[in-house]
Write a protein that holds these residues in place. Structure first.
Motif, PDB file in Angstrom:
ATOM      1  N   GLU A 177      -4.149  -6.834 -11.428  1.00 35.28           N
ATOM      2  CA  GLU A 177      -4.879  -5.858 -12.200  1.00 35.28           C
ATOM      3  C   GLU A 177      -5.926  -6.331 -13.398  1.00 35.28           C
ATOM      4  OE1 GLU A 177      -5.416  -1.509 -12.426  1.00 35.28           O
ATOM      5  OE2 GLU A 177      -4.455  -2.868 -11.114  1.00 35.28           O
ATOM      6  N   GLU A 178      -5.587  -7.387 -13.860  1.00 33.26           N
ATOM      7  CA  GLU A 178      -6.217  -8.330 -15.007  1.00 33.26           C
ATOM      8  C   GLU A 178      -7.601  -9.138 -14.612  1.00 33.26           C
ATOM      9  OE1 GLU A 178      -6.127  -6.754 -17.823  1.00 33.26           O
ATOM     10  OE2 GLU A 178      -4.688  -5.678 -17.136  1.00 33.26           O
ATOM     11  N   SER A 179      -7.346  -9.142 -13.104  1.00 35.71           N
ATOM     12  CA  SER A 179      -8.592 -10.272 -12.567  1.00 35.71           C
ATOM     13  C   SER A 179      -9.972  -9.652 -12.875  1.00 35.71           C
ATOM     14  CB  SER A 179      -8.238 -10.332 -10.954  1.00 35.71           C
ATOM     15  OG  SER A 179      -7.134 -10.789 -10.733  1.00 35.71           O
ATOM     16  N   GLU A 180     -10.717 -10.744 -12.676  1.00 39.22           N
ATOM     17  CA  GLU A 180     -12.078 -10.667 -13.023  1.00 39.22           C
ATOM     18  C   GLU A 180     -12.942  -9.816 -12.495  1.00 39.22           C
ATOM     19  OE1 GLU A 180     -13.772 -14.199 -14.530  1.00 39.22           O
ATOM     20  OE2 GLU A 180     -12.634 -14.598 -16.245  1.00 39.22           O
ATOM     21  N   ALA A 181     -12.600 -10.114 -10.942  1.00 38.54           N
ATOM     22  CA  ALA A 181     -13.623  -9.335 -10.089  1.00 38.54           C
ATOM     23  C   ALA A 181     -12.688  -8.926  -8.723  1.00 38.54           C
ATOM     24  CB  ALA A 181     -14.635 -10.340  -9.570  1.00 38.54           C
ATOM     25  N   PHE A 182     -13.059  -8.036  -7.819  1.00 35.05           N
ATOM     26  CA  PHE A 182     -12.410  -7.355  -6.724  1.00 35.05           C
ATOM     27  C   PHE A 182     -12.455  -8.338  -5.771  1.00 35.05           C
ATOM     28  CE2 PHE A 182     -12.094  -4.980  -3.106  1.00 35.05           C
ATOM     29  CZ  PHE A 182     -10.807  -4.676  -3.121  1.00 35.05           C
ATOM     30  N   SER A 183     -11.441  -8.664  -4.995  1.00 29.77           N
ATOM     31  CA  SER A 183     -11.417  -9.439  -3.728  1.00 29.77           C
ATOM     32  C   SER A 183     -10.637  -8.558  -2.787  1.00 29.77           C
ATOM     33  CB  SER A 183     -11.139 -10.705  -4.248  1.00 29.77           C
ATOM     34  OG  SER A 183     -10.938 -11.725  -3.010  1.00 29.77           O
ATOM     35  N   GLN A 184     -10.960  -8.760  -1.430  1.00 28.00           N
ATOM     36  CA  GLN A 184     -10.026  -8.426  -0.248  1.00 28.00           C
ATOM     37  C   GLN A 184      -8.961  -9.575   0.063  1.00 28.00           C
ATOM     38  OE1 GLN A 184     -11.560  -6.039   2.684  1.00 28.00           O
ATOM     39  NE2 GLN A 184     -13.279  -4.803   1.209  1.00 28.00           N
ATOM     40  N   ASN A 185      -9.067 -10.584  -0.530  1.00 28.55           N
ATOM     41  CA  ASN A 185      -8.492 -11.907  -0.045  1.00 28.55           C
ATOM     42  C   ASN A 185      -6.944 -11.469   0.077  1.00 28.55           C
ATOM     43  OD1 ASN A 185     -10.653 -13.261   0.482  1.00 28.55           O
ATOM     44  ND2 ASN A 185     -10.549 -14.420  -1.310  1.00 28.55           N
ATOM     45  N   ILE A 186      -6.238 -11.701   1.083  1.00 31.34           N
ATOM     46  CA  ILE A 186      -4.627 -11.557   1.262  1.00 31.34           C
ATOM     47  C   ILE A 186      -3.992 -12.527   0.301  1.00 31.34           C
ATOM     48  CG2 ILE A 186      -4.605 -13.135   3.225  1.00 31.34           C
ATOM     49  CD1 ILE A 186      -2.436 -11.200   4.294  1.00 31.34           C
ATOM     50  N   ALA A 187      -2.908 -12.208  -0.427  1.00 32.38           N
ATOM     51  CA  ALA A 187      -1.982 -12.865  -1.195  1.00 32.38           C
ATOM     52  C   ALA A 187      -1.412 -14.066  -0.592  1.00 32.38           C
ATOM     53  CB  ALA A 187      -1.116 -12.208  -1.878  1.00 32.38           C
ATOM     54  N   GLU A 188      -1.324 -15.275  -1.152  1.00 29.71           N
ATOM     55  CA  GLU A 188      -0.783 -16.272  -0.297  1.00 29.71           C
ATOM     56  C   GLU A 188       0.439 -16.341  -0.096  1.00 29.71           C
ATOM     57  OE1 GLU A 188      -1.179 -19.995   1.122  1.00 29.71           O
ATOM     58  OE2 GLU A 188      -2.687 -19.261   0.054  1.00 29.71           O
ATOM     59  N   GLY A 189       0.901 -16.475   1.269  1.00 36.30           N
ATOM     60  CA  GLY A 189       2.228 -16.122   1.730  1.00 36.30           C
ATOM     61  C   GLY A 189       2.486 -14.873   2.350  1.00 36.30           C
ATOM     62  N   SER A 190       1.635 -14.032   2.160  1.00 37.93           N
ATOM     63  CA  SER A 190       1.813 -12.626   2.823  1.00 37.93           C
ATOM     64  C   SER A 190       1.286 -12.534   4.458  1.00 37.93           C
ATOM     65  CB  SER A 190       1.257 -11.606   1.870  1.00 37.93           C
ATOM     66  OG  SER A 190      -0.202 -11.782   1.587  1.00 37.93           O
ATOM     67  N   GLU A 191       1.391 -11.351   5.106  1.00 37.56           N
ATOM     68  CA  GLU A 191       0.950 -11.162   6.351  1.00 37.56           C
ATOM     69  C   GLU A 191       0.426  -9.685   6.159  1.00 37.56           C
ATOM     70  OE1 GLU A 191       4.085 -11.653   8.926  1.00 37.56           O
ATOM     71  OE2 GLU A 191       4.026 -14.031   8.657  1.00 37.56           O
ATOM     72  N   PHE A 192      -0.616  -9.533   7.548  1.00 41.35           N
ATOM     73  CA  PHE A 192      -1.216  -8.354   7.595  1.00 41.35           C
ATOM     74  C   PHE A 192      -0.243  -7.589   8.449  1.00 41.35           C
ATOM     75  CE2 PHE A 192      -5.342 -10.414   8.124  1.00 41.35           C
ATOM     76  CZ  PHE A 192      -5.847 -10.118   6.712  1.00 41.35           C
ATOM     77  N   HIS A 193      -0.016  -6.041   8.154  1.00 35.76           N
ATOM     78  CA  HIS A 193       0.537  -5.093   8.926  1.00 35.76           C
ATOM     79  C   HIS A 193       0.162  -4.009   9.119  1.00 35.76           C
ATOM     80  CE1 HIS A 193       4.555  -7.108   8.759  1.00 35.76           C
ATOM     81  NE2 HIS A 193       4.502  -7.670   7.523  1.00 35.76           N
ATOM     82  N   SER A 194       0.522  -3.219  10.115  1.00 35.54           N
ATOM     83  CA  SER A 194      -0.058  -1.906  10.839  1.00 35.54           C
ATOM     84  C   SER A 194       0.249  -0.879   9.796  1.00 35.54           C
ATOM     85  CB  SER A 194       0.287  -1.712  11.984  1.00 35.54           C
ATOM     86  OG  SER A 194       0.199  -3.064  12.966  1.00 35.54           O
ATOM     87  N   THR A 195       1.229  -1.051   9.181  1.00 38.91           N
ATOM     88  CA  THR A 195       1.802  -0.081   8.108  1.00 38.91           C
ATOM     89  C   THR A 195       2.210  -0.378   6.774  1.00 38.91           C
ATOM     90  OG1 THR A 195       4.262   0.005   8.775  1.00 38.91           O
ATOM     91  CG2 THR A 195       2.978   1.080  10.282  1.00 38.91           C
ATOM     92  N   LEU A 196       1.992   0.493   5.702  1.00 37.43           N
ATOM     93  CA  LEU A 196       2.332   0.035   4.409  1.00 37.43           C
ATOM     94  C   LEU A 196       3.862  -0.158   4.469  1.00 37.43           C
ATOM     95  CD1 LEU A 196       1.678  -0.105   1.303  1.00 37.43           C
ATOM     96  CD2 LEU A 196       1.949   2.378   1.345  1.00 37.43           C
ATOM     97  N   TYR A 197       4.729   0.764   5.196  1.00 41.78           N
ATOM     98  CA  TYR A 197       6.201   0.464   5.184  1.00 41.78           C
ATOM     99  C   TYR A 197       6.489  -0.810   5.673  1.00 41.78           C
ATOM    100  CZ  TYR A 197      10.875   0.959   7.288  1.00 41.78           C
ATOM    101  OH  TYR A 197      12.133   0.628   7.316  1.00 41.78           O
ATOM    102  N   HIS A 198       5.997  -1.463   6.474  1.00 39.57           N
ATOM    103  CA  HIS A 198       6.347  -2.748   7.053  1.00 39.57           C
ATOM    104  C   HIS A 198       6.022  -3.691   5.995  1.00 39.57           C
ATOM    105  CE1 HIS A 198       7.034  -0.563  10.960  1.00 39.57           C
ATOM    106  NE2 HIS A 198       8.072  -1.445  11.049  1.00 39.57           N
ATOM    107  N   LEU A 199       4.867  -3.714   5.409  1.00 43.78           N
ATOM    108  CA  LEU A 199       4.340  -4.595   4.455  1.00 43.78           C
ATOM    109  C   LEU A 199       5.482  -4.683   3.225  1.00 43.78           C
ATOM    110  CD1 LEU A 199       2.221  -6.596   3.321  1.00 43.78           C
ATOM    111  CD2 LEU A 199       1.045  -4.633   2.565  1.00 43.78           C
ATOM    112  N   LEU A 200       5.711  -3.340   2.791  1.00 42.94           N
ATOM    113  CA  LEU A 200       6.761  -3.267   1.663  1.00 42.94           C
ATOM    114  C   LEU A 200       8.104  -3.714   2.342  1.00 42.94           C
ATOM    115  CD1 LEU A 200       5.928   0.129   0.149  1.00 42.94           C
ATOM    116  CD2 LEU A 200       5.380  -1.969  -0.730  1.00 42.94           C
ATOM    117  N   LYS A 201       8.323  -3.666   3.407  1.00 39.22           N
ATOM    118  CA  LYS A 201       9.631  -4.200   3.840  1.00 39.22           C
ATOM    119  C   LYS A 201       9.957  -5.767   3.705  1.00 39.22           C
ATOM    120  CE  LYS A 201      12.425  -3.684   8.062  1.00 39.22           C
ATOM    121  NZ  LYS A 201      12.457  -3.291   9.674  1.00 39.22           N
TER     122      LYS A 201
END
Length: 724
Positions: free
Chosen positions: A665-689
């Motif tokens: 939230e305090e970053s200087e600029a917006f970026s769509q880069n994925i967080a290190e160690g995370s993955e893409f998911h088809s649903t928000l539910y499985h990402l939070l899982k």
């Protein structure tokens, strides 16, 4: 001529050869620096390209992995989404049980959804001659309950379960009940005025009567003595608390007139806002375009598959659509999973089904207005899409005083006129050069504690001929927020209302949804003027607090009352605290437009995990573009610990892919880069899982479908991702 200046001993003339040498060295230095800058730029570009290549390869690997498990994840999500179907079935069953219980109760009250019953009820009351004020107020309360019951029935029932003809019939019934109630109040007023002499006040000798009930406040004064000294009247209730008052113009002090201030906490005059007649359009290409695009890519697509795609993508009105289940949607998705457009069409199909099972009130919040539907308003005319009536309506009427009974030789004699309640025509004749206070009408209104006025309200009068509110012929307004009193002068006796900007509290400054226990959560919305905190438990909601910087005990009368989400929405609107956008709100509010399809899906999946995960506003949602929705989220299982800033993570969802963002939230600029160690998911539910504990996911699976539906209704009604 003066003496010649001598050359300074310290200066030495530079030779031409020396000058050329210096220029050559300067040029060589410049070329060297340019070469170094070019090499650094090339090196930086190479490093950047390498990072992009690595990020691209990483993204491609994660996308491929996401595609491999997409079918499995969508299967699991579909099973969870059965909660919405169960909630819809439960509410339908509850409505059926309520109708049956009403039928078996046989208490004489009509079912407002049955035309024969409600028409019989109205006809019988119309013919009834018992018009004393107590009886009318008591019967009027039942009529108000019928109106609210019918409105709530139309607003809460899924869009596809009531035909348009039925909606129009219910709307007409509501208007007829409103007109009948007004007619009965007039008859009760006439009945009182015929006995005005019996209510004479000892000091002035004039009639003074005040009746304050839950659904109506009646202040009635009759000019029996015609004493010019008695022009001002302030009504007080039985506790000697001031209510409303007026100042009679001088020309009327010797006339046979009566003044009525009838306050109703509801507004039955404003033109009826039509219930939504069609569903909002989802932001997606047509079925034909999608089928043709797929055919050009894959010649193996069979015609029967394209027909199925078209059939499930169209928004239908047949009864068969109403009985379609999520398993039907999923079985269709299985057939299309191999195609590139299958997942997109699946989201569209499921969301179309969700919309058809959504109430009309929520459909209104999702629809976008058509500029051609807006009327061109005349001067002084109030735009009721922008303003809303707050605190009800004040009927300030000048009436003809009926003949009073006289005692003649032991007999009581009275002239009987069968004309009904008659108004006394009066219009102030004002000249700018004179003091008009002697000819204009002064009105004083004490405002209800059950209503919030965030700023000085706009006063409007009702135009009986044109059927709209207007602001002319009203002036000298004095508003006291501390005393909760407003006074003004008018050029006649008008029916008035107090108006407030319907979008005063939009867009929201921030919002948060926080779980506190299994099937319990707190939903908070921070606006420019106040913070609203709503508690959710199972399928019920409660207004816990509405606080401003100056006051924290607003709307005490609504606190600690559990009600349905729809009832809570209506209660807050009536109290002047509107945080629920409507069809025309985008004209008056600067919104953060998002793809409707993706927005609906986010609310659905937030609701599924709302018993274990907290969600909140992120400033980056403004920078992420129309197709991406950004919010913060974290696991939260107890109410004991306050969520700290470092506990939040940022997530992004576009309807087809969910990812955890590398930025904070305090970053200087917006970026769509994925967080290190995370993955893409088809649903928000499985990402939070991926990040949720076993306890959190166990609680999610234990969530009650009624709680999930209640959270979804509030998110859909406020549309916090668009109106923040």
């Amino acid at each position: 001529m003066g003496p010649k200046k001598k050359k300074s001993a310290g200066t030495k003339k530079i030779s031409k050869a020396e000058r050329l040498r210096l220029l050559r060295e300067e040029e060589e230095r410049r070329l060297f620096e340019e070469e170094q800058a070019r090499l650094r730029a090339e090196q930086e570009q190479a490093v950047k390209a390498e990072k992009e290549r690595i990020e691209r390869e990483k993204t491609e690997r994660l996308e491929a992995k996401d595609q491999e498990r997409r079918g499995e994840e969508l299967t699991e999500l579909s099973e969870l989404e059965e909660s919405f179907l169960l909630a819809s079935q439960w509410k339908a069953k509850s409505r059926a049980i309520a109708k049956w219980e009403h039928y078996t109760r046989c208490d004489g009250s009509p079912d407002p959804t049955v035309a024969q019953e409600i028409n019989t009820f109205m006809s019988l009351w119309q013919e009834e001659t018992q018009n004393d004020i107590t009886t009318v107020v008591e019967k009027g309360s039942k009529v108000l309950e019928l109106i609210v019951k019918l409105e709530m029935y139309v607003l809460e029932t899924p869009f596809d379960e009531i035909s348009l003809s039925d909606v129009l019939q219910y709307q007409e019934t509501i208007v007829q009940l409103q007109n009948l109630l007004c007619h009965k109040y007039n008859q009760a007023t006439e009945h009182l005025l015929k006995q005005a002499s019996s209510y004479g006040e000892s000091e002035s000798g004039n009639m003074e009567l005040i009746m304050r009930e839950k659904d109506v406040t009646l202040c009635l004064w009759a000019n029996l003595k015609k004493n010019a000294r008695f022009r001002n009247q302030l009504f007080k209730d039985e506790n000697q608390q001031p209510c409303h008052g007026f100042e009679l113009p001088k020309p009327l002090t010797t006339c046979d007139v009566a003044v009525r201030i009838l306050h109703t906490p509801y507004d039955h005059l404003s033109p009826f806002h039509d219930f939504p007649k069609e569903l909002p359009k989802l932001d997606l290409p047509s079925a034909e375009e999608m089928a043709e695009a797929q055919l050009s890519k894959d010649t193996g697509v069979q015609s029967e598959d394209r027909d199925t795609l078209k059939a499930f993508s169209e928004v239908k009105t047949e009864a068969s659509t109403r009985t379609m289940t999520y398993s039907d949607v999923f079985s269709y998705s299985e057939r299309r999973r191999s195609s590139s457009s299958g997942s997109r069409d699946e989201h569209y199909t499921k969301s179309s089904f969700f919309l058809r099972s959504t109430s009309r009130a929520h459909v209104s919040a999702l629809r976008l207005f058509d500029i051609s539907e807006l009327d061109i308003l005349e001067d002084y005319t109030v735009d009721l899409h922008q303003f809303m009536s707050v605190g009800g309506v004040y009927h300030c009427d000048l009436l003809k005083l009926p003949p009073q009974a006289k005692q003649v030789k032991g007999w009581t004699m009275v002239e009987v006129l069968d004309k009904g309640l008659e108004t006394y025509p009066y219009t102030a004749t004002c000249e700018e050069s004179e003091d008009n206070s002697g000819v204009t009408v002064g009105i004083t209104i004490h405002l209800s504690d059950a209503v919030i006025y965030f700023e000085e309200p706009l006063i409007a009068r009702w135009d009986r001929q044109e059927k709209y509110w207007r602001t002319d012929d009203i002036g000298e307004v004095n508003y006291s927020m501390k005393e909760k009193e407003i006074s003004f002068r008018m050029n006649g006796f008008f029916t008035v209302t107090l108006l407030q900007d319907a979008h005063l509290n939009m867009p929201y400054q921030a919002w948060e949804l926080q779980p506190v226990a299994l099937n319990k959560a707190i939903f908070s919305v921070l606006t420019t003027f106040a913070e609203v905190e709503i508690h959710i438990k199972d399928n019920q909601c409660m207004i816990y607090s509405v606080a401003t910087m100056e006051e924290s005990d607003l709307l005490m009368g609504l606190r600690e009352q559990w009600m349905t989400p729809m009832a809570l929405m209506m209660a807050l609107k009536r109290a002047g605290m509107n945080i629920f956008p409507a069809e025309y709100s985008t004209k008056y509010v600067s919104v953060n437009k998002k793809t409707l399809l993706a927005e609906i899906m986010v609310y659905q999946q937030m609701s599924l995990v709302a018993t274990s995960f907290a969600f909140g506003w992120s400033k980056w949602n403004l920078k992420s573009g129309e197709n991406n929705l950004v919010f913060k989220a974290c696991e939260h299982l107890t109410d004991d610990d306050e969520i700290q800033d470092e506990d939040w993570d940022l997530y992004m969802f576009n309807g087809q892919r969910a990812q955890k963002l590398a930025i904070g939230e305090e970053s200087e600029a917006f970026s769509q880069n994925i967080a290190e160690g995370s993955e893409f998911h088809s649903t928000l539910y499985h990402l939070l899982k991926d990040y949720g504990s076993n306890d959190a996911m166990d609680r999610v699976r234990q969530s009650n479908y009624l709680f999930i539906d209640a959270v979804y209704q509030l998110l859909l009604a406020t549309r916090v991702l668009t109106y923040s």
